[in-house]
Every structure is written in C-alpha cells, then in structure tokens.
Design a protein around this motif. Structure first.
Motif, PDB file in Angstrom:
ATOM      1  N   MET A 132      -7.282   1.765   0.678  1.00 27.10           N
ATOM      2  CA  MET A 132      -7.064   0.454   0.717  1.00 27.10           C
ATOM      3  C   MET A 132      -6.937  -0.158  -0.805  1.00 27.10           C
ATOM      4  N   GLN A 133      -7.911   0.407  -1.694  1.00 29.61           N
ATOM      5  CA  GLN A 133      -7.850  -0.202  -2.982  1.00 29.61           C
ATOM      6  C   GLN A 133      -6.612   0.298  -3.805  1.00 29.61           C
ATOM      7  N   VAL A 134      -6.019   1.721  -3.513  1.00 32.39           N
ATOM      8  CA  VAL A 134      -4.892   2.224  -4.031  1.00 32.39           C
ATOM      9  C   VAL A 134      -3.743   1.438  -3.593  1.00 32.39           C
ATOM     10  N   SER A 135      -3.735   0.918  -2.453  1.00 26.58           N
ATOM     11  CA  SER A 135      -2.647  -0.016  -1.817  1.00 26.58           C
ATOM     12  C   SER A 135      -2.445  -1.031  -2.674  1.00 26.58           C
TER      13      SER A 135
ATOM     14  N   LEU B 222       2.263   0.601   1.048  1.00 26.31           N
ATOM     15  CA  LEU B 222       1.085   1.002   2.094  1.00 26.31           C
ATOM     16  C   LEU B 222       0.907   2.424   1.633  1.00 26.31           C
ATOM     17  N   VAL B 223      -0.295   2.832   1.269  1.00 29.61           N
ATOM     18  CA  VAL B 223      -0.846   4.007   1.023  1.00 29.61           C
ATOM     19  C   VAL B 223      -2.037   4.449   1.860  1.00 29.61           C
ATOM     20  N   ALA B 224      -1.470   5.216   2.994  1.00 36.06           N
ATOM     21  CA  ALA B 224      -2.744   5.359   4.140  1.00 36.06           C
ATOM     22  C   ALA B 224      -2.840   6.630   4.515  1.00 36.06           C
ATOM     23  N   MET B 225      -3.696   7.265   5.360  1.00 38.71           N
ATOM     24  CA  MET B 225      -3.734   8.492   6.067  1.00 38.71           C
ATOM     25  C   MET B 225      -2.832   8.110   7.339  1.00 38.71           C
ATOM     26  N   ALA B 226      -2.021   9.320   7.772  1.00 43.22           N
ATOM     27  CA  ALA B 226      -1.045   8.932   8.717  1.00 43.22           C
ATOM     28  C   ALA B 226      -1.737   8.934  10.222  1.00 43.22           C
ATOM     29  N   THR B 227      -2.637   8.174  10.237  1.00 37.84           N
ATOM     30  CA  THR B 227      -3.385   7.893  11.631  1.00 37.84           C
ATOM     31  C   THR B 227      -2.069   7.026  12.578  1.00 37.84           C
ATOM     32  N   GLU B 228      -2.396   7.057  13.831  1.00 39.05           N
ATOM     33  CA  GLU B 228      -1.422   6.447  14.715  1.00 39.05           C
ATOM     34  C   GLU B 228      -1.445   4.906  14.449  1.00 39.05           C
TER      35      GLU B 228
END
Length: 498
Positions: free
Chosen positions: A19-22, A35-41
C-alpha cells in the motif's frame, strides 16, 4: 494516456508495505493511477475496475504492477518510484538480519523452531491468514494478526487453540499493539511505564496511550485483541487471556481495558473475570451512558493517585461563533468516530453513519445526507484494495473539499492520528484541505469552522506540537482529546444551542 501492466512472479510483499509502495508510485510526476499489490482475487478485480487489462493468468503469490501516466515519461517515472520503494523494503529487511547461509524457513512453525521466536506478526490476505496464524499458535507463538476479512468462526477457533497452547492471539484486524516497548502496526511513541492496555480497538488504544503520555504516565504493554473480541460470538476470549498476562506481569501495576461499544453481557462477564485477578482494572469501554475515553482515562488516573492535567489544545486563530448547518465528522479512526457519535447524539439526536450506532441510521452507498453524519474512512468497506486513510488520505481529502462547497455543512469535525505506520506528513496535506474547504465556504458566503482531534505524542515521528500548529495556522481548532474536540464542534453549531 499510457498504461503499464506487469506481473512479477513469486515476488511477495505484505499488504501494508505494498500500500505504501502504491502511494509512492501514484505520487510520481504525471502518474494518474497506480496499483502495486499481490494478485489476490480482490486485487485482480480492483485492477479491472481501474480499467487495466491483465493479459495472463496470475496467482496470489504473484505481484501486480499497474501504472497509468500521461505519457511514456510519466510511466517511466512511476517505474523508477516503484524500483526505489521496493529497494527500500529490501534494504530494511536486510538490516533486520537473516538466517545466515541456511535456506530461509518456509512456514511460521519452522521459523519458530529455527529462531526461538515467541511472537509472529501476520499481514497476509484474510483468506490465507487463518492457516498461518494456526501454524504459529501450534508452534507456541503468540500472534499479532493484522489481517482483516478473517471469518468469526475462524477467529473463535484460533483463540480457543491459543488458550490451549497458553499463547495470545491479538486480532484479527489488530492494527495497534505495543509489546515490550516495540510498536506493531499503528502505534505511538508513548512513554514507558506501569499501565497496561487491553484494547478491542485500534485508534481508541492510541487515544488512551496519548492521553496517559500527556498526563506523564507511561505504558507497559498494549495488547490489541481485535475489534470483535468483546462481541457476542467471540465472548472476550483474548481479552481474558490478555488480562491474565498483564496481571502476571511485574512491570504492570494497573490495566485499562479499551473498547468500541461491546456486547453488554460479554462486558459483564469480562468485568467479573477481571475482578478475580488481584490487580486494578479500569474501563474505557464506549457505549450509551458510559464515560467517553477522556473521562475514563481521568477516572483511571484518579484511581491510581495521579493528577489530571489540562489536556493540550490549540485554539483557532480567529474568533469562532455558532453557525447554521449540520455536523460533518470525517474520521480515519473507527473508535474515534464511534466516540464522536456517542457524544454528539446526546445533543443532536440521531447521527447518520457508515458505522451507525443503530442499523436504521446507516448511510446509503453514496455516503450522503443533508443531516448530521459521521463517516469512518477506515472501515473495511472503504479500504478494500487501497491503503488505510492513515496512510493514504485521498478519499477523505476529496470529501473535505466536497463539504466545503456544501451549504448544508455547518461544522467540520476531523481526526488525525500520528505515530508509527501513519503518513509521514499528515498535517501538511490535511491543512491544505482545510484551507481549501474554508475558502470554498467563504466564496459561498459561509463561515466553516473546522475542529481537529489530534492523537499523538511529542516523540512521534511527525511531532504532536508541530502538527497541531500546522493545522491551527490553517484555521482549525485542535484538541488532543477526541471528546473535547467533539464537544467544541457542537458548541459551534447554532442548532445545538437551541
């Protein structure tokens, strides 16, 4: 516009870090969305909702990178910000030390066996959190479960297993804990001392620790237990264990239990249990007819022989007079929002909210009303796929601007929570928004008083007084006590004086 979408296979980072990276990527020059995040649904759905196209299958162990810029140069700037932010995360991890040349453990249980650790901090998607937390508990570790969206049945199972293993589960959705002087999640740099906190609340715990600090009284530990722990389904399981742990701690001389409104029968049961422990326990449990957090802290201070200080405040630079219109409370902290509604409802009557005190007062999906309202921007419904507003305040800043232009808005009541994990310069952005809202109101022929509840201590990275003076210069009245801030806001409403 130019879009970039990348999939980085097997590049795992926890959700708070990403979230901080995004936010860092989104702040790059010319970047309009990131958006930088793990690829969850959930995150792949969010990616699609933002208009990005994902052209390959992904799994929850892959990292998504999506950047939209005004041109190629903007996208490159976003990519540079991404690389710098990820490098910073790796550097921080390297400074924390490692396991030598041995392969890193692949489970929390194996990590506990190698290191002898007795506490695990878990911040993974809710659907995966239960397995990791149960592994930690069965390995003899207490758990700070930062993850939310964990089912109540899973919470009960975890806490029952923890009781059998004689460890403690703090959470799920435990945003605040301080164990042995180490802040975990969102917490303040409050002074050390002899008062232990058991908290079924995050920002409520921060308010209490900051009031204690202002009174010159320190804290031994803050054991967060998750916002549902004092609900009917969970029955105070972790609260009882945390009370027992603090009762056995020689550094803890008294305890304060902090909670958003609990189930009445659970509170009664926990109070009876606490009375059997042989250590003074005080209660800062919000609810109709109960003391607000400031009054509860004052009672605890008096009960332990401490004086009650004059709580710090910074008055607005210009004289304030009552104005027509409605109270609009825009909060980052759910417990602070609850407290504000309880205090305001005694004067104004029903308050509409997205976390209402009773179901019939729920706001619609647009979160709009011409009447008195309080919005918790940290509620799960507003944080899915985005950082908590204590990290990324953009949604609240947009609403502050809208309220400035709304002729039905009489007084704006805001909170700001400092400390570890929070935005590095929250007062600067909020002050700019306050100035903009007050100008918009003035352009419309209105005066818009703004009142801010500022939770923090001088030792926080952002600095309590520095933030207060920044907000004061923008035209706001600032109070350390959330209850005092709310009552001051009420004193500025003409309808409340009738």
């Amino acid at each position: 516009m130019t879009d970039l979408v990348e999939v980085r296979r097997g590049a795992y980072y926890d959700s708070v870090s990403l979230m901080q990276v995004s936010r860092a990527v989104g702040a790059a020059p010319g970047v309009s969305a990131a958006l930088v995040a793990m690829a969850t649904e959930l995150n792949t759905d969010l990616l699609a909702g933002m208009g990005f196209t994902l052209g390959e299958p992904v799994g929850p162990n892959d990292m998504l990178v999506a950047i939209r810029g005004e041109d190629e140069a903007a996208v490159d700037a976003g990519r540079s910000a991404l690389d710098a932010a990820l490098a910073g995360l790796k550097a921080a991890g390297a400074q924390a030390g490692g396991f030598g040349d041995a392969p890193p453990p692949r489970t929390l249980g194996s990590a506990a066996a190698v290191t002898g650790a007795n506490l695990a901090l878990i911040s993974v998607p809710g659907r995966n959190a239960f397995v990791d937390a149960m592994d930690a508990v069965r390995s003899g570790m207490s758990v700070v479960l930062f993850s939310d969206n964990v089912g109540v049945e899973e919470e009960v199972a975890l806490k029952d297993a923890a009781r059998e293993a004689d460890v403690l589960v703090m959470g799920p959705d435990c945003g605040t804990a301080v164990v042995g002087g180490v802040a975990l999640g969102f917490a303040n740099a409050a002074r050390a001392g002899s008062v232990g906190l058991v908290a079924a609340s995050g920002t409520g715990a921060q308010q209490v620790m900051c009031l204690l600090d202002a009174a010159g009284v320190g804290m031994s530990h803050c054991l967060g237990v998750g916002g549902r722990d004092l609900s009917s389904p969970v029955q105070g399981r972790s609260t009882k264990q945390a009370l027992a742990a603090l009762a056995a701690d020689p550094a803890t001389e008294s305890v304060i239990v902090v909670s958003k409104p609990p189930a009445a029968e659970v509170l009664e049961d926990v109070r009876a249990y606490a009375a059997s422990l042989g250590k003074p326990v005080h209660w800062a449990t919000l609810g109709a007819g109960r003391p607000d957090l400031t009054a509860a802290v004052e009672a605890a201070l008096e009960g332990e022989g401490h004086g009650i200080p004059q709580w710090p405040s910074w008055p607005a630079p210009t004289q304030e007079s009552p104005v027509p219109g409605a109270l609009r409370g825009l909060f980052c902290g759910g417990t602070l929002a609850d407290e504000a509604m309880l205090v305001a409802a005694e004067v104004l009557g029903p308050i509409r909210s997205n976390i209402p005190l009773s179901p019939e007062l729920a706001l619609g999906p647009d979160l709009r009303s011409d009447s008195h309202l309080v919005i918790d921007f940290g509620d799960d419904g507003l944080t899915q796929g985005r950082a908590h507003p204590m990290i990324d305040p953009s949604l609240r800043l947009e609403r502050i601007a809208a309220e400035g232009a709304d002729p039905t808005c009489g007084v704006l009541l805001l909170d700001l929570v400092l400390g570890f994990g929070s935005h590095s310069d929250p007062a600067g952005e909020l002050a700019e928004a306050v100035e903009g809202a007050r100008k918009a109101a003035a352009d419309g022929g209105r005066t818009l008083p703004v009142v801010v509840s500022l939770t923090g201590v001088e030792s926080d990275p952002q600095g309590l007084s520095a933030c207060a003076k920044t907000l004061q210069a923008a035209g706001a009245s600032v109070f350390l006590s959330n209850a005092q801030a709310t009552r001051h806001a009420l004193s500025l409403l003409a309808d409340a004086q009738a």
